[in-house]
Design a protein around this motif. Structure first.
Motif, PDB file in Angstrom:
ATOM      1  N   LYS A  70       0.835  -1.204   0.000  1.00 42.43           N
ATOM      2  CA  LYS A  70       0.000   0.000   0.000  1.00 42.43           C
ATOM      3  C   LYS A  70       0.871   1.256   0.000  1.00 42.43           C
ATOM      4  CE  LYS A  70      -3.807   2.191   2.461  1.00 42.43           C
ATOM      5  NZ  LYS A  70      -4.796   2.038   3.536  1.00 42.43           N
ATOM      6  N   GLY A  73      -5.153  -1.748  -1.707  1.00 47.15           N
ATOM      7  CA  GLY A  73      -5.902  -1.214  -0.571  1.00 47.15           C
ATOM      8  C   GLY A  73      -5.872   0.287  -0.408  1.00 47.15           C
ATOM      9  N   VAL A  74      -5.324   1.011  -1.379  1.00 46.50           N
ATOM     10  CA  VAL A  74      -5.332   2.476  -1.289  1.00 46.50           C
ATOM     11  C   VAL A  74      -6.757   2.939  -1.590  1.00 46.50           C
ATOM     12  CG1 VAL A  74      -4.406   4.636  -2.223  1.00 46.50           C
ATOM     13  CG2 VAL A  74      -2.916   2.636  -1.985  1.00 46.50           C
ATOM     14  N   THR A  75      -7.313   3.728  -0.688  1.00 45.28           N
ATOM     15  CA  THR A  75      -8.680   4.218  -0.867  1.00 45.28           C
ATOM     16  C   THR A  75      -8.691   5.441  -1.783  1.00 45.28           C
ATOM     17  OG1 THR A  75      -8.604   5.743   1.008  1.00 45.28           O
ATOM     18  CG2 THR A  75      -9.275   3.439   1.472  1.00 45.28           C
ATOM     19  N   LYS A  76      -9.874   5.760  -2.279  1.00 46.25           N
ATOM     20  CA  LYS A  76     -10.014   6.968  -3.093  1.00 46.25           C
ATOM     21  C   LYS A  76      -9.605   8.198  -2.283  1.00 46.25           C
ATOM     22  CE  LYS A  76     -13.732   7.439  -5.694  1.00 46.25           C
ATOM     23  NZ  LYS A  76     -15.138   7.380  -6.177  1.00 46.25           N
ATOM     24  N   GLU A  77      -9.941   8.216  -1.015  1.00 44.21           N
ATOM     25  CA  GLU A  77      -9.612   9.346  -0.156  1.00 44.21           C
ATOM     26  C   GLU A  77      -8.099   9.475   0.009  1.00 44.21           C
ATOM     27  OE1 GLU A  77     -11.926   6.977   0.570  1.00 44.21           O
ATOM     28  OE2 GLU A  77     -13.710   8.225   0.225  1.00 44.21           O
ATOM     29  N   GLU A  78      -7.429   8.350   0.216  1.00 40.05           N
ATOM     30  CA  GLU A  78      -5.963   8.388   0.345  1.00 40.05           C
ATOM     31  C   GLU A  78      -5.329   8.826  -0.971  1.00 40.05           C
ATOM     32  OE1 GLU A  78      -5.209   4.931   3.695  1.00 40.05           O
ATOM     33  OE2 GLU A  78      -5.674   4.323   1.628  1.00 40.05           O
ATOM     34  N   ILE A  97      -5.367   0.551  -6.004  1.00 38.50           N
ATOM     35  CA  ILE A  97      -6.670   0.061  -5.533  1.00 38.50           C
ATOM     36  C   ILE A  97      -6.547  -1.399  -5.115  1.00 38.50           C
ATOM     37  CG2 ILE A  97      -9.033  -0.477  -6.262  1.00 38.50           C
ATOM     38  CD1 ILE A  97      -8.765   2.115  -8.062  1.00 38.50           C
ATOM     39  N   ILE A 111     -16.231   2.380  -9.565  1.00 34.21           N
ATOM     40  CA  ILE A 111     -16.113   2.756  -8.138  1.00 34.21           C
ATOM     41  C   ILE A 111     -16.175   4.270  -7.966  1.00 34.21           C
ATOM     42  CG2 ILE A 111     -14.815   0.713  -7.468  1.00 34.21           C
ATOM     43  CD1 ILE A 111     -12.288   2.411  -7.521  1.00 34.21           C
TER      44      ILE A 111
END
Length: 125
Positions: free
Chosen positions: A57, A87-92, A84, A125
């Protein structure tokens, strides 16, 4: 070529970027660019991505920032997908790209946001 390191790299590369993409890259390689595929798989994905000191990540987040800085949109789109998967979120991701606006320039960040939105749309997504 170190066969064991290549195989480890191939495993990592498939898990992050997707087997379909990786297999297509290798299967479509010819005598001219196969050495590059071997180099990337063995050293990038085996020797470096295979290290345990940084989780995938974090490596993905670093890659996103570096690819924005280097203005490499094709690789950025690929690594957005990989991030993605890691595990990297859209917010991150948004925060990484905001950070690049300060250090790499606003136009680079605008392109990163645009590319990310396109990938998000493609992935639903």
């Amino acid at each position: 070529m170190d066969k064991a390191m290549f195989e480890a790299g191939l495993k990592n590369r498939r898990e992050v970027l997707g087997a379909e993409y990786v297999d297509k890259s290798i299967q479509s390689a010819d005598d001219f660019n196969m050495p590059l595929q071997e180099l990337v798989t063995e050293y990038c994905w085996g020797a470096v991505w295979g290290r345990e000191e940084l989780p995938r990540k974090q490596r993905s987040m670093l890659n996103l920032a570096m690819l924005v800085a280097l203005n490499r949109p094709h690789e950025l789109r690929l690594h957005i997908r990989g991030a993605i998967n890691n595990g990297v979120t859209k917010e991150e991701m948004r925060e990484v790209f905001l950070q690049t606006a300060i250090y790499c320039g606003v136009p680079a960040a605008i392109d990163a946001f645009r590319n990310a939105r396109e990938v998000f749309k493609e992935l639903g997504i």
